[in-house]
Scaffold this active site. Structure first.
Site, short mmCIF file in Angstrom:
data_model
loop_
_atom_site.label_atom_id
_atom_site.label_comp_id
_atom_site.label_asym_id
_atom_site.label_seq_id
_atom_site.Cartn_x
_atom_site.Cartn_y
_atom_site.Cartn_z
N GLY A 116 22.81 -9.25 69.85
CA GLY A 116 21.61 -9.24 69.03
C GLY A 116 21.08 -10.63 68.77
O GLY A 116 21.76 -11.63 68.94
N SER A 117 19.83 -10.68 68.33
CA SER A 117 19.24 -11.95 67.90
C SER A 117 19.71 -12.26 66.49
O SER A 117 20.34 -11.44 65.83
CB SER A 117 17.72 -11.85 67.95
OG SER A 117 17.27 -11.62 69.26
N GLY A 118 19.35 -13.45 66.01
CA GLY A 118 19.76 -13.85 64.66
C GLY A 118 20.93 -14.80 64.65
O GLY A 118 21.34 -15.27 63.59
N HIS A 119 21.49 -15.07 65.85
CA HIS A 119 22.64 -15.97 65.95
C HIS A 119 22.26 -17.30 66.61
O HIS A 119 23.15 -18.02 67.05
CB HIS A 119 23.76 -15.30 66.77
CG HIS A 119 24.12 -13.94 66.30
ND1 HIS A 119 24.60 -13.70 65.03
CD2 HIS A 119 24.06 -12.72 66.91
CE1 HIS A 119 24.83 -12.39 64.89
NE2 HIS A 119 24.50 -11.78 66.00
N ASP B 93 27.28 -3.07 71.13
CA ASP B 93 27.44 -3.87 72.35
C ASP B 93 28.41 -3.19 73.32
O ASP B 93 28.17 -3.17 74.53
CB ASP B 93 27.95 -5.28 72.00
CG ASP B 93 26.89 -6.10 71.28
OD1 ASP B 93 25.71 -5.97 71.62
OD2 ASP B 93 27.26 -6.86 70.37
N HIS C 90 26.58 -10.80 60.84
CA HIS C 90 25.43 -9.89 60.78
C HIS C 90 24.92 -9.73 59.36
O HIS C 90 24.42 -8.68 58.99
CB HIS C 90 25.82 -8.53 61.36
CG HIS C 90 26.10 -8.58 62.83
ND1 HIS C 90 27.07 -7.81 63.43
CD2 HIS C 90 25.55 -9.34 63.80
CE1 HIS C 90 27.09 -8.10 64.73
NE2 HIS C 90 26.18 -9.01 64.97
#
Length: 684
Positions: free
Chosen positions: A406-409, A462, A571
């Site tokens: 996911g994005s955000g990392h 994932d 997360h």
């Protein structure tokens, strides 16, 4: 308290004066003798020259006047307060929460011991106890011992499973029956049969029919709660052999007695439903005492589903798991003692400012900007906007490396695409797995004819989507092998390493695997090296402030003005414990102690260190923490071969830090130094 004894018999006359240090305070003197010297009340009476009732009154007055404060050990107090909150929130009959730390015994063993205590307390003569199966059930039976009751029956809650595991339904029921002197009643059939017609036929057989009637008479059930991870009991028991989980059970988060349940506790139907021989969910609900025994962060969602569904009315778990469950329900856990309450809380941060256009465009606009910023390194992959490739990564005969999540990392994951690192990346929405299609596109783009290695963190989305993409790639003739990272020490105990989350340790695993692939090593070697890198990585995160959602711009959880969150994920989720905010050195000490306890390096060993900002923590604070980490390593004579400091694997704008250590060996050290060029790491 000291058990040191004083000389008796020398001061047994009345009106003995206290030693000078006590002044004339008899209460203080009595309290000292009782709590510090370890004397009995009778001994104190002799010593002080007063009656025993007088001593009793002195001790009571000492507590009333605050001379003596009785303290419960913090970890046990925490477990008690969380048990109270869990019981109240879910309306349980009872709840037993054990401390998550403070013992060298595996969590499964300690949960089994706790469940045995519960059974010892509630079991009565004439009971019929149904039991499911699994590691915790077997541990419960191993700790149980009751020989004072009569007319007990223990019955399997399901038919038999594969004999490849030691915690089969037969083994759990037999062991439990032996432990309490009960008659053991099996279910003489497999738990899963080939068709619903076969099940209906077997149920009509007189032997099995009689056994099912006994099962229906159970007044207590002891049940494990299984997650749906690959290493879970339900998987290792062979229940899902030949079943495409993602096609039929994508709504399921856990299982009870072989029955799948959703996040709200509802039954999830699928191809197995008519083929299971054993207790049904409605029948579980009809049993008076339903004792659930489960723990570990990987089981939080499954346990929560079981509690929401009402399948458990007596819960046995550990403090970290219970706390995570309450957090998921929005319950403020472990209410502090009055003396710990902050007298003047700071205003809560309710709105966070961000540079955004429309939140739903954030990921795509971020990718577009990254391509422009790193146009000499990254390129789009035709047919998808959520997969990128390295300009000079893939080549003929080379094992391809694909990463993603996911994005955000940021800069994870696209920051690790380039020569000597990953060949391609698949990108999902914020904290959400990429769908199979961009993963497939990245896989095909990375393929050089020698197969493709997937490296992903241990998260259910994932796992499912990368597995589907691997199957699709196979149809294109591309061999795919997958390494699942599990470096987050806070997310599961050491004996359940496979259940841990994969977090910032990804950076080192990507580096090792990328170097192996770049050296044109064969697939099996690249896979083995990546596995070894993961096994030698340990990460722990601490947050001072939560991150904020892009959509709501509100904090993802509430943290008090004097609190810090320990064991946070990436997360936006809270951690496994909350403590009063500590200094930088104290925080570094706490992290390094936990990591080295598991790593157990010898003097002279070398490590790679990653001091990672979770989003909002600046370099100044990271450097301060690193200073203390290095001091601690130096005292142990452990050498830091590489130190990375900065934003490598964030949780949006969370104010916090994670520290990763990878225990090096000569081969990993060489690969770590191998040249690479990517947006986040360049080694020339």
């Amino acid at each position: 308290m000291s058990a040191r004894k004083v000389q008796r018999g020398s001061n047994n006359s009345t009106n003995v004066r206290p030693p000078l240090r006590f002044g004339d305070d008899l209460l203080l003197w009595a309290a000292w003798l009782y709590y510090e010297e370890g004397l009995t009340q009778g001994e104190i009476a002799d010593h002080m020259g007063v009656s025993r009732p007088s001593v009793n009154a002195y001790l009571a007055d000492a507590r009333v006047r605050g001379i003596v404060n009785i303290e419960i050990a913090p970890e046990r107090f925490r477990a008690l307060s969380i048990a109270r909150d869990l019981q109240e929130h879910f309306g349980l009959d009872d709840c037993f929460v054990i401390p998550s730390t403070g013992s060298d015994s595996p969590l499964v063993d300690r949960l089994g011991s706790a469940a045995a205590q519960v059974l010892t307390r509630i079991t009565r003569s004439g009971d019929t106890i149904a039991v499911t199966w699994g590691r915790t059930m077997l541990a419960t039976a191993n700790h149980l011992k009751i020989h004072s009751l009569q007319d007990l029956r223990v019955i399997q809650a399901t038919g038999g499973t594969t004999a490849k595991i030691p915690w089969t339904p037969e083994a759990c029921a037999t062991r439990l029956a032996d432990a309490i002197g009960a008659r053991c009643i099996p279910l003489s059939a497999p738990a899963i049969v080939s068709s619903s017609a076969m099940r209906d036929l077997l149920i009509k057989e007189s032997v099995l029919s009689e056994q099912m009637e006994v099962l229906a008479e159970a007044n207590r059930i002891v049940l494990g709660i299984s997650s749906l991870r690959p290493e879970s009991t339900i998987h290792t028991s062979g229940f899902f052999d030949g079943i495409a989980m993602h096609e039929h059970y994508h709504d399921a988060v856990g299982s009870i007695a072989g029955r799948l349940i959703s996040a709200t506790g509802q039954a999830v139907d699928g191809p197995l439903e008519g083929r299971v021989i054993g207790i049904g969910l409605d029948e579980v609900l009809a049993i008076r005492s339903r004792i659930g025994v489960a723990g570990g962060m990987d089981k939080v969602q499954a346990i929560l589903a079981a509690l929401r569904g009402g399948y458990v009315n007596i819960m046995v778990t550990d403090a970290d798991t219970a706390r995570a469950i309450l957090t998921s329900e929005g319950v403020e856990k472990g209410r502090p003692r009055p003396s710990e309450a902050s007298p003047a809380a700071l205003p809560e941060r309710v709105q966070v400012k961000k540079f955004l256009n429309r939140p739903k465009d954030a990921v795509d606009e971020s990718i577009a900007g990254a391509l422009l910023a790193h146009e000499k390194c990254l390129a789009p992959i035709k047919g998808t906007t959520r997969a990128l490739r390295a300009l000079d990564g893939p080549r003929t005969g080379k094992v391809g490396l694909v990463i993603g999540g996911g994005s955000g990392h940021e800069p994870g994951f696209l920051g690790y695409v380039g020569r000597g690192l990953a060949d391609a990346v698949a990108i999902g929405n914020v904290f959400a797995s990429p769908p199979p299609d961009p993963i497939l596109a990245a896989t095909l783009a990375a393929d050089g004819g020698a197969g493709v290695l997937h490296i992903i963190g241990n998260f259910s989305g994932d796992l499912m989507n990368f597995e589907m993409a691997a199957e699709m790639a196979k149809a294109h003739g591309v061999l795919v092998k997958t390494v699942i990272t599990t470096d987050d020490v806070a997310s599961a105990p050491a004996d359940a390493r496979a259940a841990r989350r994969g977090v910032a340790g990804n950076v080192f695993v990507f580096k090792i695997a990328g170097a192996a692939c770049d050296r044109m090593l064969p697939m099996e070697t690249c896979f083995a090296l990546a596995q070894r890198a993961n096994e030698r990585c340990y990460t722990m995160g601490v947050a001072l402030e939560p991150g904020a959602s892009l959509d709501t711009r509100r904090p993802s959880f509430i943290l008090g003005p004097d609190d810090m969150e320990i064991g946070v994920g990436v997360h936006g989720e809270p951690g496994i414990a909350r403590a009063h905010i500590a200094t930088a050195d104290e925080t570094a000490d706490m992290i390094v102690d936990r990591l080295l306890d598991e790593m157990r390096p010898a003097e002279g060993d070398e490590v790679a260190i990653l001091v990672n900002s979770l989003g909002s923590t600046p370099h100044m604070e990271l450097y301060i923490l690193n200073r203390r980490l290095r001091e601690r390593l130096k005292t142990r004579r452990i050498k830091a071969h590489v130190t990375l400091i900065g934003h490598y694997y964030t949780s949006l704008d969370m104010a916090g830090v994670s520290v990763t250590m990878m225990h090096l060996d000569p081969e990993l050290k060489v690969l770590l130094d191998h040249p690479c060029t990517s947006p986040a790491i360049t080694i020339s």
